[in-house]
Design a protein around this motif. Sequence first.
Motif: not given
Length: 323
Positions: A225-231, A302-303
């Motif tokens: 939820r916090k790092y939506r664009k992180m792989g 993610p997300g």
Amino acid sequence: MRLLKIIPDNTNIGFVRVRHIAFAITALLTIAALALLVTRGLNLGVDFVGGVSIEEKFASPPPLDQVRSTVNGLGFGETTLQQLGDKNIVSIRLPLPESTAPDATDKMVEQVKTALAAKFPGATFSNYSTVSGKVSDELIRNGVLAVFLAIVGIAIFSWFRYEWQFGVSTAVAILHDVLMTLGFFALFRELFTFDLNIVAAVLTIIGYSINDKMVIDDRIRENMRKYRKMGMRELIDLSVNETLPRTVMTSLTIMLALAALLIWGGHVLRGFTAAMMLGIVVGTYSSIYVSSSLLITLGLKPGVREDKAETSNAERVRAKELP
């Protein structure tokens, strides 16, 4: 006072990078455990096979051939012997007496005690236990059912609590932990008897493993939820490293308590303690290298769940605004 830190705060270990090696090692160990279970089997105790188990303590480690010939000479049937952690203590397993008299078992045990005391001066009787064949069948069925339901229930909970990928990875990791424990007892069947104490240890290992995995899974979901664009590779490495101090400290403190129990707990708890110590090591390994990295193989993104929730909420808000 400076706090003790086994794992530095800035630790950044690439666990996901070696996931294929970890998967290969896990697969080989699982196959080896299954092979041991099939070829050697478990040294099932009286709890599961039925019969009479007698513990006799000798002044010095006795020749097992002489002990076996002495007991077999009494005519009670085939004798199974096992030296416990203390080599002076021998577990003698016999079939149930054919007589249905209430004191038939007591008479059998008394004859064994007398014969061993005459053959081996200084031999003393410790205790004995007896389980009927019907009860032992029920114990086997209930023990297997308890382990199976524990794994299935935990997988279903993880599925609904997070995503289906978490449920599958958790079930795979826990099944690996259980098979490793069973394989260990098949490999060292001459040293350990598989009884209800070991079943309790297996269920405790499952509880510890799921506790460790839930902590990591919660952190993964939080970072999703916090790092939506992180792989996903970087996100899982970050989550595991963030929870690593807690994982290592918990495992070490439990191992210290189990080590004390192994040294001073006596032979009765030695099998339980050995199973727990192995389970802690295997459970920690599977939590870090197997369960979390398997999420990538299963295609977790993610997300995903959060995006769905936000879309649903936005649609409800627009519907209320329409005249």
